[in-house]
Design a protein around this motif. Structure first.
Motif, PDB file in Angstrom:
ATOM      1  N   GLN A   1       1.572  -1.372   0.294  1.00  0.00           N
ATOM      2  CA  GLN A   1       0.184  -0.100   0.200  1.00  0.00           C
ATOM      3  C   GLN A   1       0.590   1.451  -0.121  1.00  0.00           C
ATOM      4  OE1 GLN A   1      -3.548  -0.369  -0.656  1.00  0.00           O
ATOM      5  NE2 GLN A   1      -3.050  -1.955  -0.393  1.00  0.00           N
ATOM      6  N   TYR A   2       1.994   0.611   0.946  1.00  0.00           N
ATOM      7  CA  TYR A   2       2.412   2.284   0.992  1.00  0.00           C
ATOM      8  C   TYR A   2       4.263   1.758   0.682  1.00  0.00           C
ATOM      9  CZ  TYR A   2       0.410   0.901   5.294  1.00  0.00           C
ATOM     10  OH  TYR A   2      -0.490   1.015   6.541  1.00  0.00           O
ATOM     11  N   GLU A   3       5.413   3.081   0.639  1.00  0.00           N
ATOM     12  CA  GLU A   3       6.086   2.701   0.330  1.00  0.00           C
ATOM     13  C   GLU A   3       7.570   2.743   1.653  1.00  0.00           C
ATOM     14  OE1 GLU A   3       4.938   4.725  -1.395  1.00  0.00           O
ATOM     15  OE2 GLU A   3       5.376   4.458  -3.540  1.00  0.00           O
ATOM     16  N   LEU A   4       6.783   2.990   2.289  1.00  0.00           N
ATOM     17  CA  LEU A   4       7.542   3.082   3.899  1.00  0.00           C
ATOM     18  C   LEU A   4       7.051   1.641   4.292  1.00  0.00           C
ATOM     19  CD1 LEU A   4       7.539   6.082   5.172  1.00  0.00           C
ATOM     20  CD2 LEU A   4       8.921   5.183   3.670  1.00  0.00           C
ATOM     21  N   SER A   5       6.968   1.001   4.221  1.00  0.00           N
ATOM     22  CA  SER A   5       5.990  -0.207   4.938  1.00  0.00           C
ATOM     23  C   SER A   5       7.270  -1.683   4.092  1.00  0.00           C
ATOM     24  CB  SER A   5       4.763  -1.161   4.248  1.00  0.00           C
ATOM     25  OG  SER A   5       4.390  -1.399   2.596  1.00  0.00           O
ATOM     26  N   TYR A   6       8.306  -1.318   3.285  1.00  0.00           N
ATOM     27  CA  TYR A   6       8.514  -2.405   2.330  1.00  0.00           C
ATOM     28  C   TYR A   6       9.643  -3.177   3.316  1.00  0.00           C
ATOM     29  CZ  TYR A   6       8.106  -0.549  -2.304  1.00  0.00           C
ATOM     30  OH  TYR A   6       6.757   0.243  -3.549  1.00  0.00           O
ATOM     31  N   THR A   7      10.288  -2.421   4.360  1.00  0.00           N
ATOM     32  CA  THR A   7      11.074  -3.411   4.861  1.00  0.00           C
ATOM     33  C   THR A   7      10.572  -3.823   6.468  1.00  0.00           C
ATOM     34  OG1 THR A   7      10.647  -1.481   6.515  1.00  0.00           O
ATOM     35  CG2 THR A   7      13.031  -1.091   5.355  1.00  0.00           C
ATOM     36  N   ASN A   8       8.953  -3.586   6.590  1.00  0.00           N
ATOM     37  CA  ASN A   8       7.669  -5.002   6.783  1.00  0.00           C
ATOM     38  C   ASN A   8       7.921  -6.413   5.847  1.00  0.00           C
ATOM     39  OD1 ASN A   8       7.906  -3.465   9.104  1.00  0.00           O
ATOM     40  ND2 ASN A   8       5.885  -2.303   9.053  1.00  0.00           N
ATOM     41  N   VAL A   9       7.881  -6.124   4.797  1.00  0.00           N
ATOM     42  CA  VAL A   9       8.063  -7.172   3.742  1.00  0.00           C
ATOM     43  C   VAL A   9       9.053  -8.476   4.131  1.00  0.00           C
ATOM     44  CG1 VAL A   9       8.359  -7.666   1.438  1.00  0.00           C
ATOM     45  CG2 VAL A   9       6.622  -5.967   1.875  1.00  0.00           C
ATOM     46  N   LEU A  10      10.217  -7.352   4.247  1.00  0.00           N
ATOM     47  CA  LEU A  10      11.557  -8.213   4.432  1.00  0.00           C
ATOM     48  C   LEU A  10      11.451  -8.805   6.117  1.00  0.00           C
ATOM     49  CD1 LEU A  10      14.344  -6.059   2.482  1.00  0.00           C
ATOM     50  CD2 LEU A  10      12.843  -7.877   1.516  1.00  0.00           C
ATOM     51  N   ALA A  11      11.157  -7.782   7.216  1.00  0.00           N
ATOM     52  CA  ALA A  11      11.129  -8.413   7.873  1.00  0.00           C
ATOM     53  C   ALA A  11      10.578  -9.493   7.987  1.00  0.00           C
ATOM     54  CB  ALA A  11      10.833  -7.510   9.160  1.00  0.00           C
TER      55      ALA A  11
ATOM     56  N   ALA B   1      18.841  -2.141   5.210  1.00  0.00           N
ATOM     57  CA  ALA B   1      18.387  -1.416   6.036  1.00  0.00           C
ATOM     58  C   ALA B   1      17.972  -2.405   6.851  1.00  0.00           C
ATOM     59  CB  ALA B   1      16.842  -0.305   5.761  1.00  0.00           C
ATOM     60  N   THR B   2      17.085  -3.352   6.156  1.00  0.00           N
ATOM     61  CA  THR B   2      16.628  -3.946   7.463  1.00  0.00           C
ATOM     62  C   THR B   2      17.694  -5.395   7.633  1.00  0.00           C
ATOM     63  OG1 THR B   2      15.036  -4.749   5.719  1.00  0.00           O
ATOM     64  CG2 THR B   2      14.240  -6.256   7.252  1.00  0.00           C
ATOM     65  N   THR B   3      18.865  -5.680   8.194  1.00  0.00           N
ATOM     66  CA  THR B   3      19.852  -6.156   8.387  1.00  0.00           C
ATOM     67  C   THR B   3      20.293  -4.781   9.444  1.00  0.00           C
ATOM     68  OG1 THR B   3      20.474  -7.117   6.645  1.00  0.00           O
ATOM     69  CG2 THR B   3      21.738  -6.974   8.430  1.00  0.00           C
TER      70      THR B   3
ATOM     71  N   PHE C   1      16.551   7.188  11.146  1.00  0.00           N
ATOM     72  CA  PHE C   1      16.799   8.156   8.978  1.00  0.00           C
ATOM     73  C   PHE C   1      18.124   7.290   9.536  1.00  0.00           C
ATOM     74  CE2 PHE C   1      18.076  11.281   6.255  1.00  0.00           C
ATOM     75  CZ  PHE C   1      17.022  11.439   5.692  1.00  0.00           C
ATOM     76  N   ASP C   2      19.130   7.566  10.896  1.00  0.00           N
ATOM     77  CA  ASP C   2      20.537   7.855  10.449  1.00  0.00           C
ATOM     78  C   ASP C   2      20.853   6.409   9.572  1.00  0.00           C
ATOM     79  OD1 ASP C   2      19.343   6.396  12.772  1.00  0.00           O
ATOM     80  OD2 ASP C   2      20.674   6.818  13.955  1.00  0.00           O
ATOM     81  N   LYS C   3      19.770   5.300  10.496  1.00  0.00           N
ATOM     82  CA  LYS C   3      20.275   4.063   9.426  1.00  0.00           C
ATOM     83  C   LYS C   3      20.094   3.639   8.629  1.00  0.00           C
ATOM     84  CE  LYS C   3      20.402   1.592  13.715  1.00  0.00           C
ATOM     85  NZ  LYS C   3      21.785   1.304  14.321  1.00  0.00           N
ATOM     86  N   TRP C   4      18.621   4.421   7.642  1.00  0.00           N
ATOM     87  CA  TRP C   4      18.565   4.297   6.318  1.00  0.00           C
ATOM     88  C   TRP C   4      20.009   5.549   5.533  1.00  0.00           C
ATOM     89  CZ3 TRP C   4      15.647   1.909   3.539  1.00  0.00           C
ATOM     90  CH2 TRP C   4      14.747   1.841   3.221  1.00  0.00           C
ATOM     91  N   GLN C   5      20.093   6.106   5.736  1.00  0.00           N
ATOM     92  CA  GLN C   5      21.796   7.076   5.149  1.00  0.00           C
ATOM     93  C   GLN C   5      22.865   5.970   5.343  1.00  0.00           C
ATOM     94  OE1 GLN C   5      21.834  10.462   8.089  1.00  0.00           O
ATOM     95  NE2 GLN C   5      21.726  11.765   6.021  1.00  0.00           N
ATOM     96  N   GLU C   6      22.697   4.972   6.637  1.00  0.00           N
ATOM     97  CA  GLU C   6      24.265   4.022   6.592  1.00  0.00           C
ATOM     98  C   GLU C   6      23.325   3.038   5.742  1.00  0.00           C
ATOM     99  OE1 GLU C   6      24.557   2.447  10.169  1.00  0.00           O
ATOM    100  OE2 GLU C   6      25.935   1.369   9.274  1.00  0.00           O
TER     101      GLU C   6
END
Lengths: 242, 626
Positions: B113-123, B523-525, B539-544
């Motif tokens: 439904q929204y892009e910001l749920s992508y890490t949840n898919v991987l989790a 990011a998921t890792t 956000f810091d993790k995202w930048q990394e």
């Protein structure tokens, strides 16, 4: 189609007092969730419920005191005001088949209007606490000693933390009875404690206190708690409400 | 094999809101998974409360469970505490209905439904013990598929899915199940099965396409590597919503969810043609449901759920050509029984306010309008056909009808925006407030009006006329927010804004390509999940993660792309033609609005001839009469 004017919710003719379980998956419902679930079940049952006045009428109902999330019950009581006086069988038949798992209709009576409310009648509630077997295997005496200690104590200070802060109070005068139940190798405690206007005891507080005195560590598996019965006080004695 | 229920029950005693992890809700469907041919698990990559509020999930759950050969169950992303506890105790992702591990299902269908749920898919895949990448999955692993609006540019998550459905699922989902059954009956290899699925119209199998990149990082070309793969993949659209099932039963949750009510979809699609709006483009053409069907569905849903509210859903419910009849019919039937009717989306006009007045009665909590931009010039650029007069007329009607709180939605960072446009937001808000003071005084109340301005940041979306446009850099968006914070002060005014960091991430992924998959894995890792939840975004993790995977997020979010560029989603079609999007983009630059096709004149967006589906409008609107 019959047209109901929004401002005529219908005068209540009778009150139906129902007793429901709240077990299995239903034990995880909060009190508000439970209220909503009963409202919706009543609507599915198409009972002739009386509605509250106002722009957003909802079913006129009142509930027995809230149960902590996770605690089961065999005796949740709900008074539902009805526009008509249907037979008890009719209410039971309609409601019985629209309740979700864990919420079972135990009994139901139709009362005339104007009787005392649930909240004004309830004085006590009984609970059964089953301690996880692997925590206390073969040592019911430990629990028994803890119970006796509790009953002998003059005061049982308890602190309860709410968003508003921590509050200290004495649990002891609100505990009316504690008994060890033996059988089938399980170790259970039956408790009769205050409920209603004079004071309300959370059964998990008592269970925790027993566990603490019995030396069960904070990592011990939580006890299973079931509310068994609500009581009124008549002639100086507690009697089951329904 | 069921998961260890005793272990799970112990965790449930200690986690927050345990009711969202148990089965047995009213109307949940319980079948014996070992007695059906195909087990489908609908997976929603957000909390139960969010996922259960989603109509698409209810529709697919209903349609799939109508089949005797399918058991369709549900799973959601466990909240942070539950996720940790499950990892700790070794409990895998499981289905609510049978408590069966996700990996024991045949098909896992994610809703994007929204892009910001992508890490949840991987989790969730990680928690399920299913390899994240499609290429790493074998014959014993479930087929992992997806659908939902993000399917229109699924490229950042393309490597994780075996197949992705573009468009509406009512008909396609059954075809996918049939194809899966056939593939298994004929003992096809995984690759052969994917090719079989790719032949189902609307199904995109990412592994059957290759992407080549240029030196400057842009895409050189995207091409299919199998004759089974269509180019482009065309979205699915149902010709007549009356011919496909709509659930007459909703699961009624134990715990309160976000939209805890009957959702009645009155129509699909939207004809306004706002140029920033992806939903307005991809759900075309507009298709209304029959009035009688809606009334009958409402009746059955009230009976089967016991819900106390019917919400008339669509992208702009007041557009439904028989909305008046529908509303009065429902009110007449239900207002005496304590069932309310609500309209979640209001147009900016007094007709909508009248409707709201009719349904809301005494509630009057607040009305929301979305002028989106502060000046007529910018509203013409984005094709939001709303004038200052429309807005003032609408809010005047609202205040006169007894509302005292009004919320106004605006976007900042829209293409061509200048400081004048920001000043326009401030001016409009003040005018609305003044209007409120006047009306409330006239009504003789001592109450004072409240105007809340809610600003979000423009996010360019695939398949819209603004798909070539960059998002404004975060610093610039922050400056614009500061401008509004500074100028929208005072009694009766309130400002709410969106975090620019999450808008930035949304832009990165909405225009992203396959190279972002690595960043998502990183990011998921690093522990990112629930990025859409403000307090959980790291956000810091995202930048990394971007740094580690060597992708420049600004390339996706903040670069202007030209009409000649190959876009990451060029092999996918939402039916709206590229020529139309280019033409609309040019009209935007010139500030020329495009009329609503409901008014009778075709805007030549290409959807109807492309999909062989016609707009379905029950009654033609008559100008000036509502």
């Amino acid at each position: 189609m019959e047209r109901n004017a929004p401002s005529s919710p219908g005068k209540p003719q009778a009150t139906c007092r129902i007793r429901l379980t709240k077990t299995g998956p239903a034990r995880f419902m909060s009190h508000l969730d439970f209220i909503r679930a009963v409202e919706r079940a009543v609507r599915r049952a198409d009972l002739p419920v009386a509605l509250t006045e106002g722009f957003h009428p909802h079913p006129r109902m009142s509930f027995s005191p809230a149960l902590p999330v996770g605690v089961e019950s065999e005796c949740e009581l709900v008074d539902v005001d009805l526009r008509e006086s249907p037979s008890v069988d009719e209410v039971a038949r309609r409601l019985g088949c629209v309740l979700p798992p864990g919420m079972r209709l135990v009994s139901c009576v139709v009362l005339p209007r104007g009787g005392p409310s649930l909240s004004s009648m309830i004085r006590a509630a009984s609970y059964q606490v089953d301690f996880a077997r692997d925590n206390i295997a073969g040592r019911p005496d430990v629990i028994e000693a803890a119970i006796e200690g509790l009953l002998r104590a003059d005061a049982i200070p308890i602190s309860r933390t709410t968003p508003k802060g921590t509050r200290e109070f004495n649990l002891r005068p609100l505990i009316y009875d504690l008994r060890l139940l033996r059988g089938n190798g399980a170790v259970s405690v039956h408790m009769l404690v205050a409920a209603g206007p004079r004071g309300h005891v959370r059964p998990d507080d008592v269970a925790r206190e027993i566990a603490r005195r019995a030396g069960l560590g904070p990592g011990a598996r939580p006890a299973r708690i079931v509310r068994k019965e609500f009581y009124v006080e008549r002639d100086g004695r507690f009697r089951p409400l329904l | 094999m069921q998961i260890d229920s005793r272990l799970l029950d112990e965790i449930l005693e200690v986690v927050e809101r345990p009711a969202r992890y148990v089965n047995g809700e009213w109307n949940a469907v319980h079948k014996r998974p070992d007695e059906v041919d195909v087990r489908v698990l609908l997976a929603f990559p957000d909390t139960y409360e969010v996922g259960m509020s989603h109509l698409g999930l209810k529709i697919l759950y209903y349609i799939l469970n109508q089949r005797d050969d399918v058991a369709c169950e549900r799973t959601f992303m466990p909240w942070v505490d539950m996720h940790a506890a499950m990892k700790d105790k070794g409990i895998p992702l499981y289905s609510l209905e049978s408590r069966l591990p996700a990996r024991e299902f045949d098909i896992l269908g994610f809703s994007l439904q929204y892009e910001l749920s992508y890490t949840n898919v991987l989790a969730m895949l990680d928690l399920a013990g299913i390899p994240a990448r499609s290429e790493a999955r074998g014959a014993d692993d479930p087929l992992v598929i997806a659908g939902g609006p993000c399917a229109y540019n699924p490229e950042p998550v393309a490597p994780f899915f075996d197949a992705i459905l573009l468009g509406e699922g009512e008909e396609a989902v059954g075809e996918i199940v049939d194809e899966y059954k056939r593939a298994r009956r004929e003992s096809l290899s995984r690759r052969e099965m994917l090719e079989a699925l790719a032949r189902v119209p609307g199904v995109y199998v990412p592994s059957l396409y290759e992407v080549e990149y240029r030196e400057d990082g842009k895409i050189a070309r995207i091409f299919p590597t199998s004759p089974a793969a269509a180019y482009p993949v065309q979205k699915r659209a149902v010709r007549d919503l009356g011919t496909v099932p709509f659930p007459d039963k909703f699961v009624v949750p134990f715990a309160e969810i976000i939209h805890d009510r009957i959702m009645l979809e009155v129509f699909r699609g939207c004809t306004h043609g706002c140029r920033f709006c992806q939903a307005g483009m991809v759900y075309r053409p507009v298709r209304e449901r029959d009035l009688d069907d809606l009334c009958e569905l409402a009746r059955r849903l009230v009976t089967s759920t016991g819900y106390e509210e019917i919400s008339l859903m669509s992208l702009s419910s007041a557009d439904y050509s028989r909305i008046r009849e529908l509303v009065s019919n429902l009110l007449q039937r239900y207002s005496g029984s304590g069932v309310a009717v609500s309209l979640p989306s209001l147009r900016v006009d007094s007709f909508s306010v009248d409707l709201a007045k009719e349904v809301e009665k005494g509630r009057k909590t607040g009305l929301t309008f979305a002028p989106e931009a502060g000046t007529q010039r910018l509203r013409d650029v984005i094709n939001k056909g709303v004038t200052r007069n429309d807005l003032l007329e609408a809010v005047r009607a609202a205040f006169a009808a007894g509302w005292q709180a009004v919320k106004l939605y605006f976007m900042i960072g829209l293409p061509t925006e200048t400081e004048d446009d920001l000043a326009g937001i401030v001016n409009l808000a003040r005018e609305v407030l003044a209007c409120g003071r006047e009306e409330l005084r006239r009504a003789g109340t001592t109450r004072s009006p409240q105007v809340t301005v809610s600003v979000s940041s423009f996010v360019p979306k695939a398949h819209t006329p603004f798909q070539w446009h960059p998002q404004a850099p975060m610093e610039e968006l922050l400056e614009k927010q500061d401008y509004l914070k500074h100028h929208l002060r005072g009694r009766g005014l309130k400002l709410a804004w969106h975090d620019v960091k999450s808008s930035f991430l949304e832009a990165v992924f909405s225009r992203g390509d396959r190279r972002l998959a690595a960043a998502l894995e990183e990011a998921t890792t690093l522990g990112c999940r629930f990025d859409a939840w403000h307090e959980e975004l790291r956000f810091d993790k995202w930048q990394e993660a971007f740094a580690r995977s060597r992708v420049d997020p600004k390339f996706y979010a903040n670069t202007h792309w030209s009409y000649d560029d190959v876009l990451p989603w060029d092999h996918l079609s939402a039916g709206v033609s590229r020529d139309y999007l280019v033409a609309e983009s040019r009209r935007a630059a010139e500030g020329v609005p495009t009329p609503d096709c409901r008014l009778g004149k075709c805007v030549k967006c290409g959807v109807c001839p492309q999909l062989k589906v016609a707009p379905r409008i029950l009654a033609r609107p008559v100008e000036g009469v509502s």
